[in-house]
Design an enzyme around this catalytic site. Structure first.
Site, PDB file in Angstrom:
ATOM      1  N   VAL A   1       0.860  -1.180   0.000  1.00 46.46           N
ATOM      2  CA  VAL A   1       0.000   0.000   0.000  1.00 46.46           C
ATOM      3  C   VAL A   1       0.896   1.229   0.000  1.00 46.46           C
ATOM      4  CG1 VAL A   1      -2.054  -1.043   1.032  1.00 46.46           C
ATOM      5  CG2 VAL A   1      -0.273  -0.114   2.521  1.00 46.46           C
ATOM      6  N   SER A   2       0.447   2.290  -0.647  1.00 52.28           N
ATOM      7  CA  SER A   2       1.282   3.477  -0.855  1.00 52.28           C
ATOM      8  C   SER A   2       1.408   4.360   0.374  1.00 52.28           C
ATOM      9  CB  SER A   2       0.723   4.314  -2.007  1.00 52.28           C
ATOM     10  OG  SER A   2       0.700   3.551  -3.177  1.00 52.28           O
ATOM     11  N   THR A   3       0.380   4.380   1.221  1.00 54.35           N
ATOM     12  CA  THR A   3       0.419   5.252   2.397  1.00 54.35           C
ATOM     13  C   THR A   3       0.226   4.438   3.665  1.00 54.35           C
ATOM     14  OG1 THR A   3      -1.960   5.703   2.445  1.00 54.35           O
ATOM     15  CG2 THR A   3      -0.598   7.136   1.044  1.00 54.35           C
TER      16      THR A   3
ATOM     17  N   GLN B   1      -3.462   3.500   4.507  1.00 51.67           N
ATOM     18  CA  GLN B   1      -4.150   2.433   3.787  1.00 51.67           C
ATOM     19  C   GLN B   1      -3.950   1.100   4.501  1.00 51.67           C
ATOM     20  OE1 GLN B   1      -2.151   3.211   0.027  1.00 51.67           O
ATOM     21  NE2 GLN B   1      -4.130   3.682  -0.903  1.00 51.67           N
TER      22      GLN B   1
END
Length: 184
Positions: A9-11, A14
């Site tokens: 997940v990018s952040t 998330q």
């Protein structure tokens, strides 16, 4: 011959649980998960650990290609490298990615993908260059318009001469303190 999963997940906000669950449900024995890591970064901690863990004959399972690669070039290089190591790639949502890069046909498909990716990159560059040249010929210069016009710079200098602080001048002109400092 193990089924190994990778999720990302990018952040930090998330939640990768749905990716992990889907990978386990599809048969992944072990799942590596990166939190808050961009797919454009090659040195993601769990991605590196996953690559170290994988052995010839294993299958790397992902939800989608964008989990492991942020660019076409990265994707092709990753697929090619996995193939050279004898590792298959399986995407849960993109069945066309089930390419066995260890076979002549798989290697050919990857080669075709590489050529098409390079063509796309070259075309984008060419179109961008052409557009910039056309805009320059029309007297337009790209980029964001300057916030600090010559008049505003003179106003800032005058306010500074009146012993106003940088934060005060910034508030008066509606810009940041750093913009004022750079302009004076």
């Amino acid at each position: 011959m193990a089924l190994i999963g990778y999720a990302r997940v990018s952040t930090r906000e998330q939640n990768p649980e749905s990716q992990e669950a889907a990978l386990h449900e599809a048969g992944a024995e072990k799942v590596f998960v990166d939190h808050g890591e961009s797919s454009r970064m090659e040195n993601r901690p769990q991605w590196i650990a996953c690559l170290d863990y994988l052995r010839s004959g294993d299958t790397l399972m992902i939800r989608a290609l964008d989990r492991i690669a942020g660019t076409e070039r990265m994707a092709i290089e990753t697929i090619r490298e996995l193939g050279h190591r004898g590792i298959k790639l399986h995407s849960l949502t993109e069945p066309f990615l089930d390419i066995d890069a260890t076979t002549p046909m798989g290697e050919a498909i990857i080669g075709i993908m590489a050529v098409l990716a390079q063509l796309r990159i070259s075309t984008i560059r060419e179109n961008t260059k052409r557009g910039l040249n056309h805009a320059r010929a029309q007297g337009r210069i790209g980029g964001r318009p300057r916030v600090m016009t010559d008049e505003r710079i003179q106003t800032a200098r005058n306010l500074r001469a009146e012993n106003k602080s940088y934060p005060q001048i910034a508030r008066i002109l509606g810009v940041s303190v750093s913009t004022i400092q750079r302009s004076i």
